[in-house]
Design a protein around this motif. Structure first.
Motif, short mmCIF file in Angstrom:
data_model
loop_
_atom_site.label_atom_id
_atom_site.label_comp_id
_atom_site.label_asym_id
_atom_site.label_seq_id
_atom_site.Cartn_x
_atom_site.Cartn_y
_atom_site.Cartn_z
N GLU A 8 -9.06 5.02 -58.55
CA GLU A 8 -8.52 4.37 -57.47
C GLU A 8 -9.16 2.98 -57.62
OE1 GLU A 8 -9.81 7.15 -56.95
OE2 GLU A 8 -8.26 8.69 -56.43
N HIS A 9 -10.29 2.75 -57.79
CA HIS A 9 -11.09 1.65 -57.58
C HIS A 9 -11.28 0.72 -58.81
CE1 HIS A 9 -12.35 2.80 -53.42
NE2 HIS A 9 -12.15 3.97 -53.79
N PRO A 10 -10.47 0.85 -59.96
CA PRO A 10 -10.99 0.10 -60.98
C PRO A 10 -10.17 -1.40 -60.96
CG PRO A 10 -8.89 1.11 -61.53
CD PRO A 10 -9.37 1.66 -60.29
N LYS A 61 -6.89 1.46 -54.13
CA LYS A 61 -7.79 1.48 -53.09
C LYS A 61 -8.67 0.19 -53.16
CE LYS A 61 -7.54 6.42 -51.90
NZ LYS A 61 -8.27 7.45 -52.02
N VAL A 62 -8.39 -0.72 -54.09
CA VAL A 62 -9.46 -2.05 -54.24
C VAL A 62 -9.05 -2.66 -53.07
CG1 VAL A 62 -9.96 -3.86 -55.62
CG2 VAL A 62 -9.75 -1.72 -56.90
N THR A 63 -10.14 -3.24 -52.31
CA THR A 63 -9.98 -4.25 -51.41
C THR A 63 -11.07 -5.50 -51.49
OG1 THR A 63 -11.99 -2.96 -50.16
CG2 THR A 63 -9.69 -2.22 -49.69
N LYS A 64 -11.80 -5.32 -52.49
CA LYS A 64 -12.86 -6.63 -52.67
C LYS A 64 -12.18 -7.77 -53.38
CE LYS A 64 -17.60 -6.98 -54.77
NZ LYS A 64 -18.72 -6.17 -55.14
N GLU A 123 -14.91 -1.41 -58.59
CA GLU A 123 -15.09 -2.75 -57.66
C GLU A 123 -16.44 -3.21 -57.24
OE1 GLU A 123 -12.86 -0.78 -53.72
OE2 GLU A 123 -12.63 -3.02 -54.14
N HIS A 124 -17.13 -1.77 -56.85
CA HIS A 124 -18.41 -2.20 -56.37
C HIS A 124 -19.42 -2.95 -57.32
CE1 HIS A 124 -21.91 -1.24 -53.99
NE2 HIS A 124 -22.68 -0.82 -55.04
N PHE A 125 -19.19 -2.97 -58.61
CA PHE A 125 -19.94 -3.44 -59.59
C PHE A 125 -19.13 -4.73 -60.02
CE2 PHE A 125 -21.37 0.87 -59.36
CZ PHE A 125 -22.55 0.67 -59.36
#
Length: 337
Positions: A8-10, A61-64, A123-125
């Motif tokens: 969900e976060h790539p 789910k990416v928000t950044k 996305e965290h990285f």
């Protein structure tokens, strides 16, 4: 496409990829990986861990970041996100930290680096890219920049008026000089090569230059420095560097030196001096570093090359024939293909 650790976060992006430097770090990080000099590389290997480009797709789910944003990826692609280090924004010291390439995600999927037209990363990285930061001059900061910025901050060497020594004027060293000057430090470059003096003083604005093989120069500078960043990865003596430090001075090792160093104890005891090491920083500090660099117009000195020039670039790296970073223009290379 590289499989992301959390579907969900790539974030998928493409653009530029950077590679080292003056021949000091690049033979270790790049040539050793490509040539399997360590005997631990699993092929195929796709290098590249100083990466900047433009977002082309995001997960649900990416928000950044969003499509069209400029972003960067540094040395890390993952960590456990639950240990004490991760909880304190020190993902780089997580025992389960996942490297951008030559590593594996927790599901066993290999990580592939930036020498490619696309890359997928959690996305965290991802690092958000400052608007005024060029992609080519900025992407080397995601390794060389944070490797020098982090110890300056952690060891209190970021105060105006601090006298800092920088050992080695290569890919790490020239960036260390730029950050230290932006912090208001007095900077002395320490090098075995006297031919680098003009470059250091005229182009980088250092305050003084020491030839480490000149005993008279080294003796005259004894006891004058608050701290030293040692960026050299070749084996070398540390006692002459310890002699340059004031009492309570700090020698910070940044180069990956293949053989154990000889550490004399008496200079440490007599001046309460510290010898320490430092790696990259966590994601929060890496973002802070890049924002600081953008504010102070700090970029790496680079030579932009097409993908087809990589083999020649590797040969030049072995001869320390670059000032100070090769940057591969992936997107431009694909347009010209």
């Amino acid at each position: 496409m590289v499989k992301a650790p959390e579907e969900e976060h790539p974030v998928k992006a493409f653009g530029w990829a950077a590679r080292d430097n003056s021949g000091i770090l690049s033979p270790f990080h790049f040539s050793r990986s490509v040539k399997n000099e360590t005997g631990k590389v699993t092929y195929p290997v796709l290098p590249g861990h100083e990466i900047a480009g433009v977002v082309t797709e995001v997960g649900s789910k990416v928000t950044k970041v969003k499509v069209g944003d400029k972003v960067g990826v540094g040395c890390m692609a993952g960590s456990c996100r639950s240990c004490e280090c991760c909880a304190n924004d020190l993902e780089n010291y997580c025992s389960k930290m996942i490297l951008t390439y030559r590593s594996k995600y927790f599901d066993g999927t290999p990580t592939y680096g930036g020498y490619s037209d696309i890359m997928v990363c959690d996305e965290h990285f991802i690092i958000r890219w400052p608007e005024n930061m060029p992609l080519d001059g900025g992407c080397p900061l995601l390794c060389a920049g944070i490797t020098t910025y982090s110890p300056l901050k952690y060891f209190g060497l970021d105060k105006p008026g601090t006298h800092l020594g920088v050992v080695g004027l290569g890919g790490l060293g020239h960036v260390a000089v730029k950050f230290a000057k932006a912090f208001g430090a007095k900077v002395t470059v320490i090098s075995t090569n006297p031919d680098k003096k003009e470059e250091a003083i005229k182009n980088l604005g250092v305050d003084s230059f020491l030839v480490s093989r000149d005993q008279d120069q080294m003796m005259a500078a004894a006891g004058t420095m608050d701290g030293i960043l040692d960026t050299v990865s070749a084996h070398h003596a540390v006692q002459p560097l310890l002699n340059l430090l004031k009492p309570n001075g700090k020698l910070i090792i940044l180069g990956v030196i293949p053989k154990p160093l000889e550490l004399p104890v008496f200079p440490l005891l007599s001046g309460r001096k510290t010898v320490a090491g430092s790696g990259i920083g966590g994601m929060k500090e890496t973002q802070e570093m890049l924002d600081f660099a953008a504010k102070h117009n700090i970029t790496a000195d680079v030579e932009v090359i097409p993908m087809g020039y990589i083999n020649q670039a590797m040969e030049r790296l072995e001869k320390a024939d670059v000032k100070y970073r090769f940057v591969i223009d992936v997107a431009g290379s694909l347009k010209d293909a």
